[in-house]
Design an enzyme around this catalytic site. Sequence first.
Site, PDB file in Angstrom:
ATOM      1  N   TYR A 189      44.424  42.048  40.808  1.00  0.00           N
ATOM      2  CA  TYR A 189      44.672  42.308  42.227  1.00  0.00           C
ATOM      3  C   TYR A 189      43.402  41.981  42.993  1.00  0.00           C
ATOM      4  O   TYR A 189      42.424  42.726  42.956  1.00  0.00           O
ATOM      5  CB  TYR A 189      45.060  43.778  42.384  1.00  0.00           C
ATOM      6  CG  TYR A 189      45.578  44.204  43.740  1.00  0.00           C
ATOM      7  CD1 TYR A 189      45.757  43.322  44.792  1.00  0.00           C
ATOM      8  CD2 TYR A 189      45.901  45.541  43.968  1.00  0.00           C
ATOM      9  CE1 TYR A 189      46.234  43.735  46.013  1.00  0.00           C
ATOM     10  CE2 TYR A 189      46.383  45.979  45.184  1.00  0.00           C
ATOM     11  CZ  TYR A 189      46.546  45.068  46.205  1.00  0.00           C
ATOM     12  OH  TYR A 189      47.024  45.503  47.422  1.00  0.00           O
ATOM     13  N   LYS A 204      47.776  39.022  42.052  1.00  0.00           N
ATOM     14  CA  LYS A 204      48.283  39.365  43.377  1.00  0.00           C
ATOM     15  C   LYS A 204      47.198  38.968  44.356  1.00  0.00           C
ATOM     16  O   LYS A 204      46.105  39.549  44.381  1.00  0.00           O
ATOM     17  CB  LYS A 204      48.604  40.861  43.503  1.00  0.00           C
ATOM     18  CG  LYS A 204      49.154  41.210  44.888  1.00  0.00           C
ATOM     19  CD  LYS A 204      49.443  42.683  45.067  1.00  0.00           C
ATOM     20  CE  LYS A 204      49.928  42.946  46.487  1.00  0.00           C
ATOM     21  NZ  LYS A 204      50.133  44.391  46.759  1.00  0.00           N
TER      22      LYS A 204
END
Length: 301
Positions: free
Chosen positions: A142, A170
Amino acid sequence: MTTPPLARPPFGRALCAMVTPFTAAGALDLDGAQRLADRLVAEGCDGLVLSGTTGESPTTTDAEKAALVRAVREAVGERASIVAGVGTSDTRHTVELALAAEKAGADGLLVVTPYYSRPPQDAVEAHFREIADASGLPLVLYDIPGRTGTRIEPRTMIRLAEHPRIVAVKDCAYDLLGTQKVLARTELAYYAGCDEQVLALYAVGGAGYVSTVANVAPRQFRAILDAFDSGATADAARLQQRAIPLVELMMASGLPGTVTAKGLLGRLGLPSGPVRPPLRPADEAALDDLMTAYRELTGIK
């Protein structure tokens, strides 16, 4: 007809960064979580990301995170993938959460860059490798430097892609050039973490999205990818543009996406509940604006 940028993304294409429903008293609402998860999957979500930023992970306990994974797995079965957010600023704690999520039934782990301490890139790399080594589940890195204070630099990302369990990203870095450099040199599945970039990232080889706005408009975001995959690229662009007023109100109006998503879900009569402090609920004027944009996007009165 075009083909999807990735024929088999590891967790599907259309993922929702699901809110964590609470009761009016602020307790974890597992029944509400199950009902919301079931609706999201029925409305086109391939996967659900639990206990991420939108899921209020900083204010949920370790036990609540594990219970949420178990409950959502029971609700959706094998119809959708479950990615559990386990990232913290402490490597040891993150490993503990990763193992607990694996035991609870998650399919993958969302691991954010360690925040506050702002480690250098060699330490960032070591952090992710230790977590990937500790669990048998695949990792989604992330990258959200606006919240963590630390970027996963493209060169670091390319090295991490060599690990067999580091499979996806992400992407909330707002660096399309850097993202394309990594896409060109790795097989990492890149998921747009910023709703306004869904089509842009997909068109250059992304795997799909992890969307906050999909909590309230899952079909509308899935339609963007479906149109692109069918070769109707102009339609995909139109659908992306049509979503922008709601995206802007939910994600760029000065209120956190968690606040706007929960507020709008509540207006729609769907499971959400309050946000936990230090977050505060949206006021009625903001909710009125959100409902107007929602109705314009969905056509639902």
